[in-house]
Design an enzyme around this catalytic site. Structure first.
Site, PDB file in Angstrom:
ATOM      1  N   ASP A  94       0.837  -1.205   0.000  1.00 50.54           N
ATOM      2  CA  ASP A  94       0.000   0.000   0.000  1.00 50.54           C
ATOM      3  C   ASP A  94       0.871   1.255   0.000  1.00 50.54           C
ATOM      4  OD1 ASP A  94      -2.309   1.543  -0.061  1.00 50.54           O
ATOM      5  OD2 ASP A  94      -2.612   1.484   2.105  1.00 50.54           O
TER       6      ASP A  94
ATOM      7  N   HIS B 140       2.987  10.933  -1.104  1.00 49.01           N
ATOM      8  CA  HIS B 140       2.493  12.307  -1.203  1.00 49.01           C
ATOM      9  C   HIS B 140       3.686  13.236  -1.035  1.00 49.01           C
ATOM     10  CE1 HIS B 140      -1.835  11.408  -0.940  1.00 49.01           C
ATOM     11  NE2 HIS B 140      -1.548  10.542   0.013  1.00 49.01           N
TER      12      HIS B 140
END
Length: 348
Positions: A251, A255
């Site tokens: 996962d 960002h």
């Protein structure tokens, strides 16, 4: 006392859950995955989600164009399920080998999930067709009811949504993604061959105290959120059990630094650079290195009905220092375990 192994050779692993993003972020983060992993299940939650065969093919081409020379990497594309998705589009994509699986995001459960499904029983016809053709369903398993506490949303999802789906479609292949609770681990262990789960390195290594005690650590903030220690221990026990229903899914969700370190920071842990050494460290702590290869390289292909990879990777007991940050144009991305040293390195 048994001597500690100095090297570990395993089949080349796959990452069964990753966010590669797009554009400059894609070209920045992809090499950390393609260097180590042979294949990856690529999440479809771009700002404009991947809901058609054409958009999946175009995204796959952008990914392949960003793979560095010398890396052998195959992106496995997924279809973003929506309230209005055409069953023919889903079927065509799977039968043409474009879609490997379909992804269910409950609306507003996580990053870029506003297009997700708001009425899950309404898309049961899609599940019926997926069961018929053998197409796996990948689930972000959290309810989104504002009245449900964020730490309870995964457990509630099992009872309210997942169990009814499994009762109605008993031979639908389902991956319960990035599980975070004892409830989920026990549910998967009690399941059958049609139910699998991915587990991230951060949920094996940390719990909510690590994120919240002594200051907020935004680079450990992801969804589903880290839970209490008892849940972390249950996840560790599950992967150490040798059960073939659990497999590697990082996962990894990058960002830019300023989007994490803000008054309203984004959810996501960019763990691709340290993923395999991190998993190895966990399995060693659990005296379960004998199960590392299956978790990383065998269980996932078996569940998906795909061949295992022919080549191998070698982990060596050499200190591996994670960089403090990774350049991203004029910005940067902070990797998982930034500035920390792991005991294992991938031999290059």
């Amino acid at each position: 006392m048994t001597a500690q192994p100095q090297t570990l050779k395993i089949r080349r692993p796959d990452d069964w859950h990753i966010h590669l993003r797009d554009d400059e972020m894609l070209s920045t983060v992809l090499p950390y995955t393609s260097e180590v992993f042979a294949r990856a299940i690529v999440m479809p939650n771009l700002a404009q989600p991947i809901t058609t065969v054409a958009s999946a093919i175009a995204y796959r081409e952008r990914i392949l164009a960003a793979v560095p020379a010398g890396h052998k990497f195959t992106p496995l594309m997924t279809c973003y399920l929506t309230n209005s998705l055409d069953v023919k589009e889903l079927t065509t994509g799977f039968e043409q080998g474009v879609f490997t699986a379909a992804k269910l995001y409950p609306a507003n459960a996580t990053t870029n999930s506003t297009h997700g499904v708001s009425d899950i029983p309404a898309i049961y016809p899609l599940f019926e067709q997926m069961q018929k053709i053998g197409m796996p369903l990948l689930i972000h398993g959290e309810v989104t009811d504002a009245a449900v506490d964020i730490f309870d949303r995964e457990a509630r999802f099992i009872d309210q949504i997942l169990e009814p789906i499994r009762q109605k479609f008993p031979e639908l292949k389902i991956v319960f993604e990035h599980i975070t609770t004892k409830d989920a681990a026990d549910y998967v262990l009690a399941g059958n061959r049609f139910l699998g789960a991915t587990v991230t390195p951060q949920h094996l290594m940390f719990n909510r105290n690590h994120m919240l005690v002594g200051g907020i650590r935004p680079h450990l903030f992801c969804l589903p959120i880290l839970k209490r220690s008892t849940h972390q221990q249950a996840l560790r026990a599950a992967v150490a059990s040798g059960s073939d229903r659990f497999f590697l899914g990082t996962d990894s969700a990058p960002h830019a630094k300023h989007r994490k370190e803000s008054s309203c920071g984004c959810a996501g842990v960019f763990n691709a650079p340290a993923a395999l050494p991190a998993y190895a460290s966990v399995f060693e702590e659990l005296n379960a290195l004998q199960h590392l290869e299956a978790f990383c390289a065998l269980n996932g292909p078996r569940f998906y009905g795909l061949p295992v990879n022919d080549d191998v990777v070698e982990l060596v007991r050499t200190p591996f220092l994670q960089p403090e940050e990774i350049p991203l144009g004029n910005e940067s991305v902070i990797p998982f375990l930034a500035g920390q040293t792991l005991n294992w390195s991938v031999k290059r």
